[in-house]
Design a protein around this motif. Structure first.
Motif, PDB file in Angstrom:
ATOM      1  N   MET A  60      -5.849   8.824   3.044  1.00  0.00           N
ATOM      2  CA  MET A  60      -6.356   7.769   2.176  1.00  0.00           C
ATOM      3  C   MET A  60      -7.340   6.842   2.904  1.00  0.00           C
ATOM      4  O   MET A  60      -8.183   6.201   2.263  1.00  0.00           O
ATOM      5  CB  MET A  60      -5.198   6.971   1.598  1.00  0.00           C
ATOM      6  CG  MET A  60      -4.468   7.680   0.465  1.00  0.00           C
ATOM      7  SD  MET A  60      -5.383   7.622  -1.102  1.00  0.00           S
ATOM      8  CE  MET A  60      -5.166   5.900  -1.555  1.00  0.00           C
ATOM      9  N   PHE A  61      -7.256   6.748   4.216  1.00  0.00           N
ATOM     10  CA  PHE A  61      -8.258   5.963   4.942  1.00  0.00           C
ATOM     11  C   PHE A  61      -9.623   6.641   4.843  1.00  0.00           C
ATOM     12  O   PHE A  61     -10.644   5.983   4.615  1.00  0.00           O
ATOM     13  CB  PHE A  61      -7.845   5.752   6.398  1.00  0.00           C
ATOM     14  CG  PHE A  61      -6.806   4.689   6.569  1.00  0.00           C
ATOM     15  CD1 PHE A  61      -7.161   3.350   6.566  1.00  0.00           C
ATOM     16  CD2 PHE A  61      -5.471   5.019   6.707  1.00  0.00           C
ATOM     17  CE1 PHE A  61      -6.201   2.356   6.700  1.00  0.00           C
ATOM     18  CE2 PHE A  61      -4.501   4.035   6.843  1.00  0.00           C
ATOM     19  CZ  PHE A  61      -4.866   2.702   6.838  1.00  0.00           C
ATOM     20  N   GLY A  62      -9.653   7.955   4.988  1.00  0.00           N
ATOM     21  CA  GLY A  62     -10.897   8.685   4.803  1.00  0.00           C
ATOM     22  C   GLY A  62     -11.420   8.561   3.395  1.00  0.00           C
ATOM     23  O   GLY A  62     -12.635   8.435   3.160  1.00  0.00           O
ATOM     24  N   GLU A  63     -10.508   8.579   2.433  1.00  0.00           N
ATOM     25  CA  GLU A  63     -10.902   8.458   1.030  1.00  0.00           C
ATOM     26  C   GLU A  63     -11.525   7.083   0.765  1.00  0.00           C
ATOM     27  O   GLU A  63     -12.556   6.974   0.087  1.00  0.00           O
ATOM     28  CB  GLU A  63      -9.695   8.673   0.130  1.00  0.00           C
ATOM     29  CG  GLU A  63     -10.035   9.000  -1.306  1.00  0.00           C
ATOM     30  CD  GLU A  63     -10.536  10.415  -1.514  1.00  0.00           C
ATOM     31  OE1 GLU A  63     -11.367  10.619  -2.428  1.00  0.00           O
ATOM     32  OE2 GLU A  63     -10.097  11.330  -0.775  1.00  0.00           O
ATOM     33  N   MET A  64     -10.913   6.037   1.290  1.00  0.00           N
ATOM     34  CA  MET A  64     -11.479   4.693   1.109  1.00  0.00           C
ATOM     35  C   MET A  64     -12.883   4.615   1.692  1.00  0.00           C
ATOM     36  O   MET A  64     -13.796   4.034   1.078  1.00  0.00           O
ATOM     37  CB  MET A  64     -10.582   3.646   1.771  1.00  0.00           C
ATOM     38  CG  MET A  64      -9.346   3.291   1.007  1.00  0.00           C
ATOM     39  SD  MET A  64      -8.570   1.773   1.618  1.00  0.00           S
ATOM     40  CE  MET A  64      -7.975   2.284   3.236  1.00  0.00           C
ATOM     41  N   ASN A  65     -13.059   5.153   2.887  1.00  0.00           N
ATOM     42  CA  ASN A  65     -14.357   5.136   3.549  1.00  0.00           C
ATOM     43  C   ASN A  65     -15.422   5.776   2.651  1.00  0.00           C
ATOM     44  O   ASN A  65     -16.517   5.232   2.455  1.00  0.00           O
ATOM     45  CB  ASN A  65     -14.239   5.881   4.882  1.00  0.00           C
ATOM     46  CG  ASN A  65     -15.481   5.790   5.733  1.00  0.00           C
ATOM     47  OD1 ASN A  65     -16.561   6.158   5.310  1.00  0.00           O
ATOM     48  ND2 ASN A  65     -15.313   5.330   6.964  1.00  0.00           N
ATOM     49  N   ALA A 110      -8.121  -1.382  -4.311  1.00  0.00           N
ATOM     50  CA  ALA A 110      -7.906  -0.197  -5.147  1.00  0.00           C
ATOM     51  C   ALA A 110      -6.855   0.731  -4.548  1.00  0.00           C
ATOM     52  O   ALA A 110      -6.094   1.373  -5.273  1.00  0.00           O
ATOM     53  CB  ALA A 110      -9.223   0.551  -5.343  1.00  0.00           C
ATOM     54  N   ALA A 111      -6.791   0.792  -3.216  1.00  0.00           N
ATOM     55  CA  ALA A 111      -5.855   1.691  -2.538  1.00  0.00           C
ATOM     56  C   ALA A 111      -4.471   1.091  -2.351  1.00  0.00           C
ATOM     57  O   ALA A 111      -3.554   1.784  -1.898  1.00  0.00           O
ATOM     58  CB  ALA A 111      -6.419   2.091  -1.173  1.00  0.00           C
ATOM     59  N   ALA A 164     -15.542  -3.841   1.116  1.00  0.00           N
ATOM     60  CA  ALA A 164     -14.293  -3.440   1.768  1.00  0.00           C
ATOM     61  C   ALA A 164     -13.080  -4.010   1.052  1.00  0.00           C
ATOM     62  O   ALA A 164     -12.069  -3.315   0.867  1.00  0.00           O
ATOM     63  CB  ALA A 164     -14.315  -3.883   3.237  1.00  0.00           C
ATOM     64  N   GLU A 165     -13.152  -5.269   0.629  1.00  0.00           N
ATOM     65  CA  GLU A 165     -12.009  -5.904  -0.036  1.00  0.00           C
ATOM     66  C   GLU A 165     -11.687  -5.206  -1.357  1.00  0.00           C
ATOM     67  O   GLU A 165     -10.519  -4.952  -1.667  1.00  0.00           O
ATOM     68  CB  GLU A 165     -12.296  -7.392  -0.280  1.00  0.00           C
ATOM     69  CG  GLU A 165     -12.329  -8.226   0.983  1.00  0.00           C
ATOM     70  CD  GLU A 165     -13.637  -8.108   1.766  1.00  0.00           C
ATOM     71  OE1 GLU A 165     -14.588  -7.465   1.253  1.00  0.00           O
ATOM     72  OE2 GLU A 165     -13.711  -8.633   2.886  1.00  0.00           O
ATOM     73  N   THR A 166     -12.712  -4.892  -2.141  1.00  0.00           N
ATOM     74  CA  THR A 166     -12.513  -4.221  -3.432  1.00  0.00           C
ATOM     75  C   THR A 166     -11.904  -2.845  -3.237  1.00  0.00           C
ATOM     76  O   THR A 166     -10.991  -2.431  -3.962  1.00  0.00           O
ATOM     77  CB  THR A 166     -13.861  -4.094  -4.171  1.00  0.00           C
ATOM     78  OG1 THR A 166     -14.399  -5.400  -4.391  1.00  0.00           O
ATOM     79  CG2 THR A 166     -13.693  -3.388  -5.499  1.00  0.00           C
ATOM     80  N   THR A 167     -12.400  -2.123  -2.246  1.00  0.00           N
ATOM     81  CA  THR A 167     -11.926  -0.763  -2.001  1.00  0.00           C
ATOM     82  C   THR A 167     -10.482  -0.763  -1.505  1.00  0.00           C
ATOM     83  O   THR A 167      -9.653   0.040  -1.961  1.00  0.00           O
ATOM     84  CB  THR A 167     -12.852  -0.060  -0.987  1.00  0.00           C
ATOM     85  OG1 THR A 167     -14.194  -0.096  -1.469  1.00  0.00           O
ATOM     86  CG2 THR A 167     -12.422   1.383  -0.782  1.00  0.00           C
ATOM     87  N   LEU A 168     -10.163  -1.665  -0.578  1.00  0.00           N
ATOM     88  CA  LEU A 168      -8.799  -1.740  -0.071  1.00  0.00           C
ATOM     89  C   LEU A 168      -7.830  -2.163  -1.171  1.00  0.00           C
ATOM     90  O   LEU A 168      -6.708  -1.655  -1.248  1.00  0.00           O
ATOM     91  CB  LEU A 168      -8.728  -2.715   1.098  1.00  0.00           C
ATOM     92  CG  LEU A 168      -7.375  -2.823   1.812  1.00  0.00           C
ATOM     93  CD1 LEU A 168      -6.930  -1.472   2.370  1.00  0.00           C
ATOM     94  CD2 LEU A 168      -7.436  -3.860   2.935  1.00  0.00           C
TER      95      LEU A 168
END
Length: 437
Positions: free
Chosen positions: A315-320, A344-345, A338-342
């Motif tokens: 999931m770290f790769g997916e967020m990237n 979402a996860a 970064a805040e929006t993406t984190l």
């Protein structure tokens, strides 16, 4: 009897509490399965001197990641049929090999994926696949938190045979895991192109009766949209709405090919979306209009899809990938920050699963699902903004400890709930047999 208290401490504590909180030299106190306190580590040590401490000097403590769309057992097909269009990949390679699956293969392949997901920081999953009872058996052994169910479609299944047997199988799953502390059963139509309106409607009623998630692949690529228009005269999203099935229980995976009316409907009906960017890229399905969905108020979470079409579950790769692809798709470096993406996860995933009151952030009273990353790494130094590092630089391999429901499932990169060497050996044998099918 008093429960054992565990104090998890590190250099950074990122609660994801919606307030932008970051505690330096912070800690989380876990009492049983619940977060009992958060704050400065020194203060919590004084208040709870008898708690066992799990300390990492350069550690970052954060909520565990939530993977809202995956097919864990498809690890047995990883790398088997790459670089193909979605429909050819499914119809010529995946569906034929799935006819050879057994409950035991699914069980062992799921264990393999659970090892990978625990090692890379995932603490909750939403899984759709065949032989779901065997998926659940593996999940229960691992200590993972999971939403899961048996996939249904119009044609016979390698698990239950004729469709009517699939409903009996589902009923048994709902019965077996009613009230389970970690496993929640879902209703899982495969897609609008593999499920008749009658099947979709029946599963919708089952989801409603059981207060369950209705988890479906939706509008994944242009071929699906074209097929739906040919048969029903509308897009897949509109088709579900015409059937009265588009509601707050729907967790729609992919949602790649959408028009403005589709996005407005998703928002109005409070549908949740599982965004699977790497799988969509690999199968050339397209780029989901995630920024537009978020602007419209749609709850967007992140999933990896199965490792046959990704090909990993990190999931770290997916967020990237998610954060970067949407910037270039919109030619706007400010979107999907970064805040929006984190979010979402983590909390986005919790909201998508109807569990925002229990998981997704580190707050007193919530379930103790957390991970600790080692920030003493060349690629994570210096630290100006830990959230930026989590999305743009961190890897699953940076996760050192994992706690799920208050239980330490990985310590110092060693999984404590599963026999990883035995699982790897068993899957090597299964892989040799699948290759020859």
């Amino acid at each position: 009897m008093e429960t054992q208290q565990l104090l998890v401490s590190g250099n950074y504590l990122l609660p994801m509490d919606g307030q932008g909180t970051m505690v330096e030299n912070g800690a989380v106190l876990i009492d049983g399965d619940t977060i009992a306190a958060i704050g400065p580590a020194a203060e919590l040590r004084r208040k709870y001197p008898y708690a066992e401490e799990l300390a990492l000097e350069h550690g970052l403590i954060m909520p565990g990641l939530i993977n809202t769309h995956t097919h864990a057992a498809m690890s047995c097909f990883r790398g088997l049929a790459d670089d193909l269009p979605l429909m050819q990949w499914l119809q010529e390679y995946i569906f034929p090999r799935e006819t050879r699956l057994t409950g035991e293969i699914v069980y062992h392949a799921t264990l393999l994926s659970l090892c990978e997901m625990i090692r890379s920081g995932t603490t909750s999953i939403n899984d759709m696949y065949l032989f779901a009872a065997d998926v659940a058996r593996a999940v229960a052994e691992s200590g993972m938190r999971a939403w899961l169910g048996e996939v249904l479609y119009d044609f016979p299944s390698p698990n239950y045979g004729d469709l009517e047997n699939g409903f009996s199988y589902m009923e048994q799953l709902f019965s077996d895991y009613a009230g389970h502390e970690l496993i929640t059963v879902t209703a899982n139509p495969h897609a609008v192109y593999t499920c008749s309106p009658e099947l979709l409607g029946r599963l919708g009623r089952i989801a409603g009766d059981n207060k369950a998630i209705f988890h479906i692949h939706l509008s994944e690529n242009q071929d699906e949209v074209d097929t739906c228009r040919k048969h029903y005269g509308c897009n897949p999203v509109q088709h579900l709405d015409n059937l009265g099935l588009l509601n707050e229980r729907v967790l729609a995976a992919h949602c790649v090919v959408l028009d403005d009316q589709d996005i407005a409907l998703l928002a109005e009906r409070r549908v949740k979306v599982a965004h699977c960017m790497e799988s969509n890229m690999k199968l050339a399905s397209g780029t989901a209009p995630v920024v537009g969905m978020l602007d419209a108020g749609v709850c967007v979470s992140i999933g990896t899809d199965g490792s046959a079409s990704n090909n990993d579950l990190d999931m770290f790769g997916e967020m990237n990938t998610v954060a970067k692809v949407h910037k270039v798709a919109r030619m706007d470096s400010t979107v999907m920050n970064a805040e929006t993406t984190l979010f979402a996860a983590t909390m986005g995933g919790a909201k998508a699963l109807g569990a925002a009151g229990e998981i997704g952030s580190l707050e007193v009273g919530k379930k103790a699902d957390l991970i600790v990353l080692d920030f003493d790494q060349p690629h994570l130094s210096p630290v100006y903004n830990p959230v930026s590092h989590l999305v743009y630089a961190a890897r699953g391999a940076d996760v050192v400890h994992s706690v799920i429901n208050g239980n330490l499932v990985m310590k110092d990169r060693k999984i404590l709930t599963l026999d990883e060497p035995e699982i790897l050996a068993r899957m090597a044998d299964i892989g040799r047999k699948m290759r020859d099918v």
